[in-house]
Design an enzyme around this catalytic site. Structure first.
Site, PDB file in Angstrom:
ATOM      1  CB  THR A  46      -0.948   0.001   1.216  1.00  0.00           C
ATOM      2  OG1 THR A  46      -1.693  -1.224   1.222  1.00  0.00           O
ATOM      3  CG2 THR A  46      -1.916   1.171   1.166  1.00  0.00           C
ATOM      4  CE1 TYR A 134      -0.308  -9.080   3.080  1.00  0.00           C
ATOM      5  CE2 TYR A 134       1.454  -7.624   2.352  1.00  0.00           C
ATOM      6  CZ  TYR A 134       0.121  -7.995   2.337  1.00  0.00           C
ATOM      7  OH  TYR A 134      -0.785  -7.292   1.571  1.00  0.00           O
ATOM      8  CE  LYS A 162      -2.050  -6.979   5.194  1.00  0.00           C
ATOM      9  NZ  LYS A 162      -1.486  -5.827   4.424  1.00  0.00           N
ATOM     10  CB  VAL A 204      -2.636  -5.340   8.509  1.00  0.00           C
ATOM     11  CG1 VAL A 204      -1.714  -4.317   7.842  1.00  0.00           C
ATOM     12  CG2 VAL A 204      -1.939  -6.000   9.687  1.00  0.00           C
TER      13      VAL A 204
END
Length: 289
Positions: A46, A134, A162, A204
């Site tokens: 992001t 992640y 995550k 998250v």
């Protein structure tokens, strides 16, 4: 390890010249901390990490750590598909004073499950920082399965994941078969409440840039046993959560932030700004907030 209920996968603000806007970074961090964010993930996808140089990432880590000043955890995105490169960036992130690192599944290479295990183990063994894994097969092209995550959770400083596979069965298995101090965070805003229901620690989030207070209220209500109230918040804001991914992220959320008076600049190629009709679509989604 619990990093908080709502962590924001923070966008990277750029100035008019396309460089990191450090005053805008400061403004954004303060805004997020005032609106429900309990932890920051910096230079993740992001944050347009593929377009940031190592020098820019280090400067970004340094600025966020300085502004946050220990108020919430700062988690540095140091993962890549290059094990040695990830180790080198992790060591630089350590020197910046971050609280933890996040390591994405190696994209494009498509390693085996054993290859992923060795990749993450090698990085974890070279740092004193807590590690959040992640898993995001939609972007990396490969799923890190539950058994691999469970095995990695036995490494002392691998403390969290995550989980963005969208597979609730996989998430359930991870939560069930890891120790109670290993935290699982939802990586898909729209699945936050279902993930909480099976034992996730929080989210998250990208949508927390826009509805951080509301997301925090939803998680808190659920954890307090007010399930109906939490579900009502979920239903109300699900269109926002999904709408911010209508176009390649983080383009929509950066535009939505500008509508709230928080200038974060444009995006870097290969992402492109929203067209006028696309801007109108995002404006309609967030206009009442």
């Amino acid at each position: 390890m619990n990093f908080g209920n709502v962590l924001t996968a923070m966008v990277t603000p750029f100035n008019q010249q396309g460089a990191i806007g450090f005053q805008e970074v400061t403004n954004l961090v303060e805004y997020l901390l005032d609106h429900g964010t309990e932890g920051l993930v910096v230079a993740g996808t992001t944050g347009e990490s593929p377009t940031l140089s190592t020098k820019e990432k280090v400067a970004l880590f340094t600025q966020v750590v300085k502004v946050v000043n220990k108020r919430v955890p700062v988690i540095a995105g140091t993962g890549s598909n290059n094990t040695a490169g990830s180790i080198a960036l992790t060591k630089q992130a350590e020197d910046c004073g971050v609280d933890a690192i996040m390591l994405v599944t190696p994209y494009y290479n498509k390693p085996s499950q054993n290859g992923m295990h060795q990749h993450f183990m090698e990085i974890a063994n070279k740092t004193r920082l807590p590690v959040m894994l992640y898993n995001i097969p939609g972007r990396s092209g490969i799923n890190m399965n539950a058994d691999t995550i469970i095995k990695l959770s036995q490494i002392e400083n691998i403390v969290s994941v995550k989980e963005a596979s969208g597979d609730l069965d996989q998430a359930t298995t991870i939560i069930e078969k890891t120790s109670s101090d290993f935290s699982v965070y939802c990586g898909d805003d729209g699945l936050t409440l279902p993930m909480l229901s099976i034992g996730a620690s929080g989210v998250v989030s990208v949508a927390s840039h826009i509805i951080g207070t509301e997301l925090n209220q939803m998680v808190t209500k659920f954890k307090q046993g007010h399930v109906k109230e939490a579900a009502a918040i979920h239903r109300r804001f699900l269109p926002v959560m999904n709408g911010l991914f209508t176009y390649p992220s983080p383009t929509p959320v950066k535009y939505a932030l500008s509508q709230k008076g928080l200038e974060c600049g444009g995006v870097r190629l290969p992402l492109i700004p929203l067209a006028e009709d696309e801007q109108l679509e995002i404006h309609e989604i967030v206009k009442d907030l």
